[in-house]
Design a protein around this motif. Sequence first.
Motif, PDB file in Angstrom:
ATOM      1  N   SER A  34      36.238  52.389 -27.688  1.00 15.08           N
ATOM      2  CA  SER A  34      35.333  51.254 -27.889  1.00 15.08           C
ATOM      3  C   SER A  34      35.997  49.972 -27.394  1.00 15.08           C
ATOM      4  CB  SER A  34      34.987  51.096 -29.372  1.00 15.08           C
ATOM      5  OG  SER A  34      34.382  52.251 -29.896  1.00 15.08           O
ATOM      6  N   TYR A  36      35.819  45.598 -27.879  1.00 11.10           N
ATOM      7  CA  TYR A  36      35.384  44.503 -28.727  1.00 11.10           C
ATOM      8  C   TYR A  36      35.711  43.166 -28.052  1.00 11.10           C
ATOM      9  CZ  TYR A  36      35.524  48.152 -32.302  1.00 11.10           C
ATOM     10  OH  TYR A  36      35.338  49.302 -33.006  1.00 11.10           O
ATOM     11  N   GLN A  38      36.362  39.074 -29.186  1.00 14.12           N
ATOM     12  CA  GLN A  38      36.618  38.186 -30.311  1.00 14.12           C
ATOM     13  C   GLN A  38      36.804  36.759 -29.825  1.00 14.12           C
ATOM     14  OE1 GLN A  38      40.316  38.707 -32.576  1.00 14.12           O
ATOM     15  NE2 GLN A  38      39.243  38.135 -34.456  1.00 14.12           N
ATOM     16  N   PRO A  44      35.610  40.107 -34.621  1.00 10.81           N
ATOM     17  CA  PRO A  44      35.336  40.886 -33.409  1.00 10.81           C
ATOM     18  C   PRO A  44      33.894  41.375 -33.405  1.00 10.81           C
ATOM     19  CG  PRO A  44      37.401  41.575 -34.405  1.00 10.81           C
ATOM     20  CD  PRO A  44      36.722  40.683 -35.392  1.00 10.81           C
ATOM     21  N   LEU A  46      31.500  44.413 -31.508  1.00 14.78           N
ATOM     22  CA  LEU A  46      31.476  45.618 -30.690  1.00 14.78           C
ATOM     23  C   LEU A  46      30.639  45.384 -29.440  1.00 14.78           C
ATOM     24  CD1 LEU A  46      32.157  48.693 -30.440  1.00 14.78           C
ATOM     25  CD2 LEU A  46      29.978  49.115 -31.624  1.00 14.78           C
ATOM     26  N   TYR A  49      30.744  51.367 -26.882  1.00 13.36           N
ATOM     27  CA  TYR A  49      31.290  52.506 -27.611  1.00 13.36           C
ATOM     28  C   TYR A  49      31.156  53.756 -26.753  1.00 13.36           C
ATOM     29  CZ  TYR A  49      26.384  53.538 -28.670  1.00 13.36           C
ATOM     30  OH  TYR A  49      25.047  53.814 -28.570  1.00 13.36           O
ATOM     31  N   TYR A  89      39.583  43.632 -27.021  1.00  9.88           N
ATOM     32  CA  TYR A  89      40.388  44.722 -27.564  1.00  9.88           C
ATOM     33  C   TYR A  89      39.718  46.071 -27.283  1.00  9.88           C
ATOM     34  CZ  TYR A  89      42.767  41.177 -30.407  1.00  9.88           C
ATOM     35  OH  TYR A  89      43.487  40.082 -30.841  1.00  9.88           O
TER      36      TYR A  89
END
Lengths: 109, 118
Positions: A34, A36, A38, A44, A46, A49, A89
């Motif tokens: 996944s 993310y 931020q 964060p 999503l 995925y 991330y």
Amino acid sequence: DIQMTQSPFSLSASVGDRVTITCRASDDISSYLSWYHQRPGKAPRLLIYAVSNLEDGVSPRFSGSGSGSGTDFTLTITDLQPEDFGMYYCQQSYSFPWTFGQGTRVDVK
Amino acid sequence: QITLKESGPTLVKPTQTLTLTCTFSGFSLTGTGVAVGWIRQPPGKALEWLALIEGDGNKQYSPSLSDRLTITKDTSKNQVVLEISDVDPVDTGTYYCAHRLIMGFGPWGQGTLVFVSS
């Protein structure tokens, strides 16, 4: 534990640019990857995925891909917008403990 | 619409137990396929997964912290509680709870900042 390594650590880009961030897993994680985003001072969010599936409400300017090896993954942002700056991330959910990459900072050139 | 919100103390002293509560809405934490996790972020550092509890009661902990972590759920209150015992200044950071999707976490709570200091 499976280690997630992102590159680059940081990059500078301009609005309208195409940006690519890579994530490498220390072991095969299949498609359990996944991404993310931020923003400073925020939680964060999503983005993607299962390597390449866009979360509801996320702009199609974001896309994810994998090399097929189960270890190498890429996040691509096209037509970079001001709201896209911040930290990115990757995270594996293939095996516990779930682990995150160290993050990639995208800032304004 | 799924929402989560963390609550807990802003300041705790070293060696004390930190208790954090995640109050959620929009789903029921019962049965299989649903879960809530805790993730923390030291100031200026990366995200670290801590624990996960599933609707069927199954629990998972970060091995590096497992002897200090306890995660529980109260289905009637729609809450998940994380306890961290014997805290140290290195436990300072923002603590998030998040709803687990098939893969990954979404959405996340706003986070709660905790300082560990005497």
